[in-house]
Design a protein around this motif. Structure first.
Motif, PDB file in Angstrom:
ATOM      1  N   UNK A   1      58.375 -43.734-136.239  1.00  0.00           N
ATOM      2  CA  UNK A   1      59.817 -43.899-136.005  1.00  0.00           C
ATOM      3  C   UNK A   1      60.215 -45.325-135.312  1.00  0.00           C
ATOM      4  N   UNK A   2      59.163 -46.256-135.203  1.00  0.00           N
ATOM      5  CA  UNK A   2      59.419 -47.576-134.924  1.00  0.00           C
ATOM      6  C   UNK A   2      59.565 -47.375-133.504  1.00  0.00           C
ATOM      7  N   UNK A   3      59.089 -46.560-132.587  1.00  0.00           N
ATOM      8  CA  UNK A   3      59.559 -46.555-131.199  1.00  0.00           C
ATOM      9  C   UNK A   3      57.941 -47.044-130.542  1.00  0.00           C
ATOM     10  N   UNK A   4      57.864 -48.432-130.627  1.00  0.00           N
ATOM     11  CA  UNK A   4      56.658 -48.875-130.248  1.00  0.00           C
ATOM     12  C   UNK A   4      56.400 -48.796-128.472  1.00  0.00           C
TER      13      UNK A   4
ATOM     14  N   UNK B   1      47.980 -50.838-129.951  1.00  0.00           N
ATOM     15  CA  UNK B   1      49.089 -51.243-129.406  1.00  0.00           C
ATOM     16  C   UNK B   1      49.367 -52.816-130.001  1.00  0.00           C
ATOM     17  N   UNK B   2      50.670 -53.412-130.030  1.00  0.00           N
ATOM     18  CA  UNK B   2      50.869 -54.750-130.646  1.00  0.00           C
ATOM     19  C   UNK B   2      51.523 -55.550-129.109  1.00  0.00           C
TER      20      UNK B   2
ATOM     21  N   UNK C   1      53.413 -28.868-134.849  1.00  0.00           N
ATOM     22  CA  UNK C   1      53.698 -30.263-134.717  1.00  0.00           C
ATOM     23  C   UNK C   1      53.195 -30.844-135.819  1.00  0.00           C
ATOM     24  N   UNK C   2      51.748 -30.556-136.093  1.00  0.00           N
ATOM     25  CA  UNK C   2      51.178 -31.306-137.305  1.00  0.00           C
ATOM     26  C   UNK C   2      51.825 -31.030-138.551  1.00  0.00           C
ATOM     27  N   UNK C   3      52.326 -29.744-138.703  1.00  0.00           N
ATOM     28  CA  UNK C   3      52.906 -29.356-140.126  1.00  0.00           C
ATOM     29  C   UNK C   3      54.105 -30.240-140.173  1.00  0.00           C
ATOM     30  N   UNK C   4      54.785 -30.567-139.202  1.00  0.00           N
ATOM     31  CA  UNK C   4      56.257 -31.386-139.251  1.00  0.00           C
ATOM     32  C   UNK C   4      55.928 -32.735-139.735  1.00  0.00           C
ATOM     33  N   UNK C   5      54.625 -33.177-139.018  1.00  0.00           N
ATOM     34  CA  UNK C   5      54.372 -34.384-139.238  1.00  0.00           C
ATOM     35  C   UNK C   5      53.830 -34.678-140.431  1.00  0.00           C
ATOM     36  N   UNK C   6      53.108 -34.054-141.187  1.00  0.00           N
ATOM     37  CA  UNK C   6      52.523 -34.141-142.669  1.00  0.00           C
ATOM     38  C   UNK C   6      54.033 -34.089-143.543  1.00  0.00           C
ATOM     39  N   UNK C   7      54.931 -33.492-143.025  1.00  0.00           N
ATOM     40  CA  UNK C   7      56.201 -33.422-144.046  1.00  0.00           C
ATOM     41  C   UNK C   7      57.218 -34.334-143.628  1.00  0.00           C
ATOM     42  N   UNK C   8      56.806 -35.298-142.643  1.00  0.00           N
ATOM     43  CA  UNK C   8      57.701 -36.477-142.658  1.00  0.00           C
ATOM     44  C   UNK C   8      58.779 -36.148-141.568  1.00  0.00           C
ATOM     45  N   UNK C   9      58.917 -34.885-140.874  1.00  0.00           N
ATOM     46  CA  UNK C   9      59.721 -34.601-140.063  1.00  0.00           C
ATOM     47  C   UNK C   9      59.438 -34.932-138.440  1.00  0.00           C
ATOM     48  N   UNK C  10      59.418 -36.129-138.112  1.00  0.00           N
ATOM     49  CA  UNK C  10      58.752 -36.844-137.043  1.00  0.00           C
ATOM     50  C   UNK C  10      59.228 -36.454-135.786  1.00  0.00           C
ATOM     51  N   UNK C  11      60.629 -36.273-135.752  1.00  0.00           N
ATOM     52  CA  UNK C  11      61.272 -35.732-134.396  1.00  0.00           C
ATOM     53  C   UNK C  11      60.880 -34.350-134.119  1.00  0.00           C
ATOM     54  N   UNK C  12      60.998 -33.525-135.330  1.00  0.00           N
ATOM     55  CA  UNK C  12      60.596 -32.169-134.948  1.00  0.00           C
ATOM     56  C   UNK C  12      58.926 -32.045-134.310  1.00  0.00           C
ATOM     57  N   UNK C  13      58.425 -32.950-134.702  1.00  0.00           N
ATOM     58  CA  UNK C  13      56.907 -32.972-134.456  1.00  0.00           C
ATOM     59  C   UNK C  13      56.689 -33.435-133.269  1.00  0.00           C
ATOM     60  N   UNK C  14      57.558 -34.509-132.754  1.00  0.00           N
ATOM     61  CA  UNK C  14      57.746 -34.826-131.399  1.00  0.00           C
ATOM     62  C   UNK C  14      57.957 -33.766-130.492  1.00  0.00           C
TER      63      UNK C  14
END
Length: 262
Positions: free
Chosen positions: A232-235, A261-262, A189-202
């Motif tokens: 991903x903007x999913x607040x 959190x906002x 998951x960390x590997x994907x996150x660092x490469x911008x593959x956020x859905x795969x990381x999720x």
């Protein structure tokens, strides 16, 4: 007449040569030095060779013992010893084939608990591919099936033979496998996150939480979900993941670094 006499002589000489070659071939056939041994003596010799680290020699002796003692408990023991010797000499596939055949053919054997334990140990990999070199490797392609197979063998042992002398060690290994597999999923998951593959990381972080809720890696899996949802903007999902992280790990070091959190 001379031609006939010569042909007969040649034929006789040829026959003698053939006989000589056959006798020579018989002499060259290796003799079975265990031919006169009892099965008990053969077993003793095999164990001595194994204890001395002569695994190849021990393997051959156990193989002969398995055949000579066919249908007895000693033959079953020889089969398991042969699986272990194969494992020790690096022949993992052969070791697994032997022990799997044993499990299939001897489900009522008094050594069945050991067979399950041995199957688990053969598949057990104490680094699980997590801490090795990751250069030029796609983490999503790394296979953890052997570790999962190992876990299933140990689980069956613990459930079917809770009082077996092999069960305590199997349970320790099971915990290690669970924690390591969870760490592996987070690593991916960390590997994907660092490469911008956020859905795969999720997906990998969620898989960690679904399969390994009690593993230490669950803390980082939640933190990664917060980061991914933020990207991903999913607040709403981000804030929910952060709240779950705080509830379960109130002193987590990740909390100070995550989007608020906002």
């Amino acid at each position: 007449m001379n031609r006939i006499r010569w042909t007969r002589r040649a034929s006789k000489a040829l026959s003698l040569a053939v006989v000589s070659l056959l006798l020579s071939a018989c002499d060259s056939v290796p003799k079975d030095e265990t031919a006169g041994m009892s099965v008990e003596k053969l077993y003793s010799e095999a164990r001595e060779e194994a204890s001395a680290g002569n695994y190849e020699r021990a393997l051959k002796l156990y193989e002969r013992l398995e055949g000579r003692a066919a249908g007895t408990l000693l033959s079953q023991q020889a089969q398991l010893e042969r699986a272990y010797m194969s494992f020790r000499t690096g022949e993992k596939a052969q070791a697994l084939a032997i022990v799997e055949r044993f499990i299939k053919l001897h489900p009522t054997s008094p050594a069945f608990d050991y067979a399950l334990y041995l199957q688990g140990v053969i598949n057990f990999n104490d680094n699980l591919g997590i801490f090795g070199s990751l250069a030029n490797q796609d983490l999503s392609e790394r296979d953890q099936q052997a570790s999962r197979d190992s876990y299933q063998s140990f689980k069956q042992l613990a459930e079917q033979f809770p009082r077996s002398k092999y069960t305590p060690d199997a349970q320790v290994r099971m915990r290690y496998i669970v924690n390591s597999l969870a760490a592996y999923e987070v690593h991916v998951a960390r590997y994907y996150y660092r490469r911008g593959a956020y859905l795969a990381a999720v997906n990998r972080a969620q898989q960690t939480l679904q399969e390994f809720q009690q593993a230490p890696a669950a803390e980082e899996a939640l933190a990664l979900l917060v980061q991914c949802y933020d990207k991903l903007g999913l607040t709403q999902l981000r804030d929910d993941a952060r709240r779950v992280l705080r509830q379960n790990f109130p002193t987590s070091s990740f909390l100070a670094t995550l989007p608020a959190p906002k």
